[in-house]
Scaffold this active site. Structure first.
Site, PDB file in Angstrom:
ATOM      1  N   HIS A 438       2.531  21.734 -43.808  1.00 40.37           N
ATOM      2  CA  HIS A 438       3.152  20.843 -42.834  1.00 40.37           C
ATOM      3  C   HIS A 438       4.179  21.619 -42.014  1.00 40.37           C
ATOM      4  CE1 HIS A 438       1.295  17.216 -44.376  1.00 40.37           C
ATOM      5  NE2 HIS A 438       1.660  17.540 -45.620  1.00 40.37           N
ATOM      6  N   CYS A 471       1.988  21.707 -37.920  1.00 44.12           N
ATOM      7  CA  CYS A 471       2.242  20.859 -36.763  1.00 44.12           C
ATOM      8  C   CYS A 471       3.451  21.355 -35.976  1.00 44.12           C
ATOM      9  CB  CYS A 471       2.487  19.416 -37.200  1.00 44.12           C
ATOM     10  SG  CYS A 471       1.029  18.606 -37.878  1.00 44.12           S
TER      11      CYS A 471
END
Length: 991
Positions: A438, A471
């Site tokens: 992430h 991301c």
């Protein structure tokens, strides 16, 4: 498996030691059985698929336990709620213009009954947790038919630079959810052929650029090398730097280096393309440059932030990469795009410095190369690429790197990774980072290492490049510097830290498709594909993304468009500790030579001839030789040979020419000695100060004379009514402290800021920001009031010209964490001191007894009409020197070549060089590679090279190889000898 020749260290972050367990599936292979059976140019191609490594994973669903099938390189593109049925894709080169069709020639299958195939979770983004997304059975589960239906299909055609391609998809798993029958095709043979119809996205080809042959061979199963005739053979193509106007003057060193190392590089100011600068204008400009004759534009570097040079913004997309998508209407780049994202000149300088150092200055002592960091989240699994969790995925990469020769792999896997784990890994020295997890605009999710931690990095010029799957780590449109920008701008004590390049996304990334791209990047890096060897960061990353687009279609295209290269796309990547190259070249060439041969023991190295940032020719070493064709030489007195190679030390040599006599006299008697950890260079000034503001040539009876015209015999300082103030210091206290001169033209600060009865300028470190405001002039010019100032003279020289007149002055001596002193002995503070026009006042700071002080030397005609530039191993390390001494700190342990060049107002002298060899290595520095004798009026020079004799006006009197004899008329002469590319100059007198 035992390997007796190599020890590989696998390091785990301390947080992972103990208590961690996970189900380890058998590692999936990466070589499915897809083979080319037949190819007749582009008209007919036969391809056969055979099932490889089919596996099933049980998962809990609302209907009970269900199966998720995976096989080697199978990709799940099923929509949410549809059966999870991976497909496999391969790209083919096809007709430039015709529509293509696919037909199944033969197939074999088996069936399994009573199988419940789990529904697809659809496309999962990396800001989601796959485990929290439920399995939902869609309407298809009530339909009595096989899904997806066709076992072979074609995607729309795409264009990759000079080749039109099309992807053929195999769907070997067909499932009927009503009968619960799974049909498994073990073999499928298809024929892809052209029709008589005109197809979509046709290619109007002008010719091919040979630099992409390897890409085509890797990309297209049926590509035939050389089936097209290249328009022009170029090794590296061409790069354009599009720079915001405010940074135009700061990019020169970068452009000069790129040309020097063999990449033709040009500059275009963004505001000259359009004002205001728009994305559409940038896109159109790149297209026009790509379409120029030669078809060789390969790299574009954008210099500036989004507000300077905008990214292309469309719904859901923030993209630099689209600027490189030129031919056709697809998402395959023809040009590699990168960006130096900067908001200040300092931001830009550190990115330039790190790039040049990485390509030019890495040596065999850089043992941090060959060490890598793998970071993974604790998530992922059946719905990810190859059915791998992030940890399994990084383990595959780690194994690949180990097999290639990386000697240390640091694994930081969740749960429990901390910022300190990452900081320690960086500071310990790593050359590659793979991150899968992430992310946010400012941090990695695994470890939470972010922009606030970057200042703790101390990995000065030990910089990894990063393949980043996360991301928005690259969202440079964010309100503050994003994660990728922070790593590229990082500095510690003025030296680059962080990373040398990073590819990071501007948007939320999908879960699976970037994993495929990251796999391919590492495979290309480790030379797993002999037909697709790439050596630049842009080449490695873009070709990795091509594999992602091939397999993940529309989602892969979106990921490619937004996966942004921060850094130089032409950066020559390094993987392992470099080795040396043996390079030999002529000591001298003629300006009329059409080519020059360079010998090198590393095939594939690139050898380039240049001067002052202008490239005259470049060639690849083949069979031990590079033949460099030369164009554009005029009157260059010296040339630079630069040789770069993969995982090699860069070699830089000087080659002299036999062009017109150089009117700009060089230094002489250059020596290099050791003083502690410093190498001290000393030389004699040029014989005659060439005051050449006008330099003209005229022909008299066929004899070419050089005429030097001086504006006036009077020194410039005297004519302008100025005095020159020079401050020089060389680590007087060996603690990083330095000095500043403060000059008060109103001469009213003695007894005010300058104390009359003490040598304390300020008693503590709470220094007012305006303390130096009353002083109109300072040395250095931007001196700042502080106990630890940014601008002071610690080891070097600086000067300022001031109007002649009466001044109060003081020499400030800041002491960290204490106070600002005034230096002790000598003229270190004065009231109403008169500085006279035309004179130079040289303050040399020294240790005097238990304190410090200055020696003041006053000379006539201050402001010499030339300065000195010093080079170490071909790299400029100091310019603007006025003294005939230079100390190079921390360089005494290794051998170096030092050169000194004299820079005049209208030109530069030839470089004079000397080899520095540390004590105990070899005592050869005193051995000159020539003999020089004077008998009567006869000068004789003997050497294994070139020798030239000049008079003091710069006229060459005699020249030749090995032995030169000249009968002089009396007076002073200069002798230049060039042996093995190094120059030696001596002055002599003939009575």
């Amino acid at each position: 498996m035992k390997n007796l020749n190599k020890f590989v260290s696998i390091a785990l972050c301390s947080s992972l030691l103990g208590g961690m367990a996970f189900a380890q599936q058998t590692e999936l292979g990466r070589n499915p059985n897809v083979r080319l059976l037949e190819s007749t140019q582009q008209s007919v191609t036969k391809v056969q698929f055979r099932m490889d490594n089919l596996k099933f994973t049980e998962v809990q669903t609302p209907k009970g336990m269900a199966q998720v099938p995976t096989y080697t390189e199978g990709v799940n593109l099923s929509e949410k709620g549809m059966p999870t049925l991976p497909i496999l894709s391969r790209s083919l080169a096809v007709s430039d213009t015709r529509e293509m069709k696919v037909e199944v020639v033969s197939s074999k299958f088996i069936e399994k009954k009573n199988v419940l195939i789990a529904p697809s979770k659809g496309m999962i983004m990396r800001n989601e947790d796959p485990k929290k997304i439920p399995y939902v059975y869609g309407k298809s589960y009530s339909q009595n038919k096989f899904f997806p239906g066709e076992i072979a299909t074609l995607d729309d055609p795409f264009i990759l630079r000079d080749v039109r391609g099309q992807v053929v998809n195999f769907a070997p798993l067909q499932y009927n959810p009503v009968t619960k029958t799974l049909r498994i095709y073990t073999e499928i043979t298809v024929a892809v052929s052209e029709t008589s119809e005109q197809g979509k996205n046709i290619l109007n080809k002008k010719g091919t650029f040979a630099g992409f042959e390897d890409t085509y061979k890797r990309m297209f199963m049926n590509y035939e090398p050389g089936r097209y005739t290249p328009v022009e053979e170029k090794q590296n193509g061409r790069m354009i730097v599009i720079v915001a106007k405010k940074y135009e003057g700061d990019i020169k060193d970068f452009v000069d280096w790129k040309n020097q190392r063999g990449l033709r590089t040009e500059v275009k100011v963004a505001e000259d393309i359009a004002s205001p600068v728009t994305a559409n204008a940038i896109q159109q400009f790149v297209k026009q440059e790509y379409e120029k004759e030669g078809n060789d534009l390969t790299y574009v570097l954008l210099v500036g932030d989004h507000k300077d040079i905008p990214a292309k913004i469309t719904p859901g997309i923030k993209s630099d990469q689209v600027y490189g998508q030129i031919v056709g209407n697809d998402h395959y780049n023809e040009v590699f795009i990168g960006r130096f994202s900067c908001e200040s000149k300092e931001d830009l300088k550190t990115q330039i410095d790190r790039t040049i150092h990485y390509e030019r200055n890495i040596t065999t002592e850089d043992k941090w190369l060959g060490q890598a960091l793998c970071i993974a989240s604790a998530e992922g699994g059946p719905s990810a690429d190859n059915g791998e969790s992030d940890i399994q995925h990084e383990n595959v990469i780690a194994n690949l790197l180990t097999q290639y020769g990386y000697t240390k792999i640091i694994k930081c896997y969740d749960p429990g990774v901390t910022p300190k784990n990452i900081i320690d890994a960086f500071n310990g020295g790593i050359s590659l980072v793979n991150y899968t997890g992430h992310g946010s605009e400012t941090a990695w999710g695994t470890s939470h290492f972010g922009t606030t931690h970057v200042k703790q990095l101390t990995n000065s010029n030990q910089l990894p490049f990063i393949f980043d799957v996360a991301c928005v780590n690259g969202d440079f449109l964010f309100s503050m510097p994003c994660f990728a920008e922070a790593l590229m701008r990082a500095q510690k004590d003025g030296k680059p830290t962080g990373t040398v390049a990073i590819i990071a996304s501007t948007i939320n990334q999908s879960w699976a498709s970037p994993m495929r791209g990251q796999d391919e990047m590492n495979e290309i890096l480790c030379e797993k594909h002999p037909n697709n060897i790439k050596r630049t960061f842009g080449g490695v990353t873009m070709n990795g993304m091509f594999a992602m687009v091939e397999k993940y279609k529309k989602d892969g295209e979106k990921m490619l468009d937004t996966w942004t290269v921060f850094g130089d796309p032409s950066l020559l990547v390094r993987t392992l500790v470099p080795t040396k190259m043996q390079v030999t070249a002529p000591a001298q060439i003629n300006l009329t030579d059409a080519s020059v041969n360079v010998s090198c023991d590393y095939n594939g190295a690139i050898a380039t001839i240049s001067a002052n940032g202008k490239m005259f020719g470049s060639a690849v070493v083949e069979n031990g030789t590079a033949t460099i064709n030369l164009t554009g030489l005029t009157n260059e007195s010296t040339l630079t040979l630069t040789v770069v190679g993969y995982n090699k030390e860069t070699v830089i040599k000087t080659i002299n020419t036999n062009g017109e006599p150089n009117p700009y006299q060089p230094v002489s008697n250059l020596t290099a000695t050791t003083q502690g950890q410093k190498v001290t260079l000393k030389w004699d000034a040029p014989s005659t100060k060439t005051n050449a503001t006008t330099n003209t040539a005229r022909s008299v009876d066929g004899i070419r004379e050089l005429v030097l015209l001086s504006v006036s015999d009077a020194p410039e300082l005297l004519r302008s009514g100025q005095a020159e103030i020079v401050l020089e210091a060389h680590d007087v206290w060996n603690d990083g402290s330095g000095y500043q001169i403060l000059l008060d033209a109103d001469h009213d600060q003695y007894g005010q800021v300058i104390p009359s009865d003490t040598h304390t300028l300020w008693p503590n470190c709470s220094v007012p920001a305006n303390l130096f405001a009353p002083f109109e002039y300072t040395v250095p010019e931007n001196a700042d009031p502080s106990c630890s100032p940014t601008n002071m003279i610690m080891d070097g020289t600086a000067s300022v010209n001031i109007p002649a007149g009466t001044y109060d002055f003081a020499i400030a001596a800041p002491q960290a964490n204490a106070k600002i002193w005034i230096a002790g002995q000598g003229p270190t503070k004065e009231d109403d001191y008169v500085f006279e026009a035309g004179k130079k006042y040289h303050f040399l700071m020294k240790k005097m007894g238990s304190g410090d002080g200055t020696e003041l030397t006053i000379s006539e005609g201050g402001g010499s009409d030339y300065t000195y530039t010093v080079y170490r191993d071909g790299t400029k390390i100091k310019e603007g020197l006025t003294e005939t001494t230079y100390r190079d700190a921390g360089m005494s342990a290794q051998s170096h070549e030092y050169c000194v060049e004299v820079k005049y107002a209208a030109g530069v002298s030839p470089k004079v060089c000397v080899d520095y060899i540390p004590d105990g290595v070899a005592d050869v520095t005193a051995q000159k590679p020539y003999t020089l004798t004077v008998v009567g009026k006869t000068i004789t020079v003997t050497c294994q090279g070139e020798a030239m004799i000049y008079d003091m006006n710069g006229r060459r009197l005699a020249a030749g190889r090995n032995t030169v004899v000249y009968t002089a008329q009396g007076g002073y002469y200069a002798v230049m000898v060039v042996v093995d590319g190094k120059s030696y100059v001596e002055k002599l007198a003939v009575k």
